[in-house]
Design a protein around this motif. Structure first.
Motif, short mmCIF file in Angstrom:
data_model
loop_
_atom_site.label_atom_id
_atom_site.label_comp_id
_atom_site.label_asym_id
_atom_site.label_seq_id
_atom_site.Cartn_x
_atom_site.Cartn_y
_atom_site.Cartn_z
N ASP A 41 0.79 -1.27 -0.12
CA ASP A 41 -0.04 -0.16 0.04
C ASP A 41 0.89 1.32 -0.10
O ASP A 41 1.91 1.22 0.78
N GLY A 42 0.46 2.09 -0.78
CA GLY A 42 1.10 3.36 -0.60
C GLY A 42 -0.05 4.66 -0.83
O GLY A 42 -1.39 4.41 -0.92
N LYS A 43 0.49 5.85 -0.62
CA LYS A 43 -0.28 7.09 -0.69
C LYS A 43 0.32 8.20 -1.50
O LYS A 43 1.47 8.20 -1.48
N PHE A 44 -0.35 9.12 -1.99
CA PHE A 44 0.01 10.55 -2.22
C PHE A 44 -0.55 11.45 -1.20
O PHE A 44 -1.57 11.43 -0.85
N LYS A 45 0.72 12.32 -0.91
CA LYS A 45 0.45 13.19 0.24
C LYS A 45 -0.26 14.79 -0.31
O LYS A 45 -0.98 15.53 0.40
N LYS A 46 0.15 14.82 -1.73
CA LYS A 46 -0.38 16.16 -2.33
C LYS A 46 -1.13 16.04 -3.65
O LYS A 46 -0.87 15.08 -4.45
N PHE A 47 -2.23 16.48 -3.62
CA PHE A 47 -3.30 16.52 -4.49
C PHE A 47 -4.15 17.57 -4.54
O PHE A 47 -4.15 18.45 -3.54
N GLU A 48 -4.87 17.95 -5.75
CA GLU A 48 -5.88 18.83 -5.81
C GLU A 48 -6.97 18.59 -6.84
O GLU A 48 -6.91 17.52 -7.60
N ALA A 49 -8.34 18.90 -6.52
CA ALA A 49 -9.42 18.55 -7.46
C ALA A 49 -10.49 19.81 -7.51
O ALA A 49 -10.44 20.54 -6.56
N GLN A 50 -10.85 20.02 -8.68
CA GLN A 50 -11.67 21.04 -8.85
C GLN A 50 -12.99 20.25 -9.34
O GLN A 50 -13.15 19.27 -10.04
N LEU A 51 -14.42 20.60 -8.68
CA LEU A 51 -15.41 19.74 -9.02
C LEU A 51 -16.63 20.71 -9.21
O LEU A 51 -16.89 21.53 -8.23
N ASP A 52 -17.15 20.53 -10.34
CA ASP A 52 -18.46 21.70 -10.63
C ASP A 52 -19.47 20.37 -10.84
O ASP A 52 -19.33 19.67 -11.68
N PHE A 53 -20.40 20.25 -9.89
CA PHE A 53 -21.53 19.49 -9.93
C PHE A 53 -22.89 19.83 -9.34
O PHE A 53 -23.01 20.61 -8.47
N ASP A 54 -23.88 19.34 -10.22
CA ASP A 54 -25.25 19.56 -9.50
C ASP A 54 -26.03 18.17 -9.70
O ASP A 54 -25.82 17.68 -10.69
N ALA A 55 -26.26 17.60 -8.55
CA ALA A 55 -26.93 16.19 -8.46
C ALA A 55 -28.13 16.22 -9.48
O ALA A 55 -28.56 15.37 -10.05
N LYS A 56 -28.87 17.46 -9.70
CA LYS A 56 -30.11 17.45 -10.54
C LYS A 56 -29.83 17.34 -12.07
O LYS A 56 -30.30 17.05 -12.88
N LYS A 57 -28.31 17.77 -12.43
CA LYS A 57 -27.89 17.62 -13.87
C LYS A 57 -26.62 17.25 -13.93
O LYS A 57 -25.34 17.91 -14.05
N PRO A 58 -26.17 16.06 -13.45
CA PRO A 58 -24.91 15.23 -13.40
C PRO A 58 -24.20 15.38 -14.59
O PRO A 58 -22.86 15.71 -14.56
N GLU A 59 -24.96 15.13 -15.72
CA GLU A 59 -24.28 15.36 -17.13
C GLU A 59 -23.49 16.52 -17.29
O GLU A 59 -22.52 16.37 -18.37
N ALA A 60 -23.70 17.67 -16.65
CA ALA A 60 -23.31 18.84 -16.88
C ALA A 60 -21.99 19.13 -16.12
O ALA A 60 -21.26 20.25 -16.19
N GLY A 61 -21.92 18.15 -15.33
CA GLY A 61 -20.73 18.35 -14.23
C GLY A 61 -19.17 18.05 -14.89
O GLY A 61 -19.10 17.65 -15.74
N LYS A 62 -18.20 18.62 -14.13
CA LYS A 62 -16.78 18.36 -14.31
C LYS A 62 -16.00 18.10 -13.43
O LYS A 62 -16.16 18.75 -12.29
N ILE A 63 -15.14 17.31 -13.54
CA ILE A 63 -13.95 17.01 -12.55
C ILE A 63 -12.68 17.12 -13.16
O ILE A 63 -12.35 16.60 -14.04
N THR A 64 -11.59 17.94 -12.45
CA THR A 64 -10.53 17.84 -12.71
C THR A 64 -9.67 17.55 -11.48
O THR A 64 -9.93 18.10 -10.42
N PHE A 65 -8.50 16.41 -11.74
CA PHE A 65 -8.11 16.00 -10.43
C PHE A 65 -6.48 16.03 -10.80
O PHE A 65 -6.15 15.50 -11.86
N THR A 66 -5.63 16.53 -9.81
CA THR A 66 -4.09 16.40 -10.29
C THR A 66 -3.39 15.92 -8.88
O THR A 66 -3.90 16.28 -7.85
N VAL A 67 -2.50 15.12 -9.27
CA VAL A 67 -1.74 14.22 -8.11
C VAL A 67 -0.43 14.87 -8.26
O VAL A 67 0.33 14.59 -9.30
#
Length: 177
Positions: A41-67
């Protein structure tokens, strides 16, 4: 003045209505692989995420994730230094892994398949990440093949020593979700 006011209203309307802020202190990103048949097992200590999400319109959501690949840890400084080297993550030339979503599809209450492009060490692959959203937490796991991303080159490309299968697990806490 009217043009300025109209421009500001238009800009506000275009902003994501449900942008969420990552809470890194409540989040983690880990991985598991097998070395000589033994789970590691390992892990990453530093990461970022941007999330734009609406449960009523999930198809319009966007996720960006950086490790930050240089933040990798197996719990031993010697192993961590080896993983940062050119044979594994090559953090001097490829310091970050990224995931950028292209589609979000609901699969059940609080469950979604997030399709997107995962890029590690310059190698990009399309992946689908199953995610569960509950109480402001996005969690899940995704299997990857390390050799698809040039992780463990040279003598380490032998999958009888270090398995090709890696499972990346995450728990991302967001404020405003």
């Amino acid at each position: 003045m009217t043009k300025l006011f109209t421009s500001l209203l238009l800009a506000a309307a275009l902003l994501p209505a449900h942008a969420a802020t990552l809470q890194p202190e409540k989040s983690d990103v880990a991985f598991t692989f097998k070395q000589m048949g033994v789970p590691v097992d390992g892990k990453f200590k530093k990461f970022e995420a941007q999330l734009d999400f609406d449960a009523k319109k999930p198809e319009a959501g966007k996720i960006t994730f950086t490790v930050d690949l240089g933040s990798v840890s197996l719990g031993d400084p010697g192993f961590d230094k080896e993983l940062a080297g050119s044979t594994w993550f090559d953090t001097k030339r490829n310091g970050r892994a990224t995931f950028v979503s292209s589609a979000i599809k609901p699969t059940g209450p609080g469950k979604y398949d997030v399709a997107g492009k995962l890029t590690i060490k310059g190698a990009a692959r399309d992946v689908v990440v199953p995610i569960t959203l509950a109480g402001g937490i996005a969690s899940g796991s995704v299997p990857i093949k390390r050799l698809d991303f040039k992780i463990g080159e040279g003598e380490w490309a032998d999958t009888s020593i270090v398995a090709n299968d890696v499972t990346v697990k995450f728990k991302l806490a967001f404020a405003g979700l």
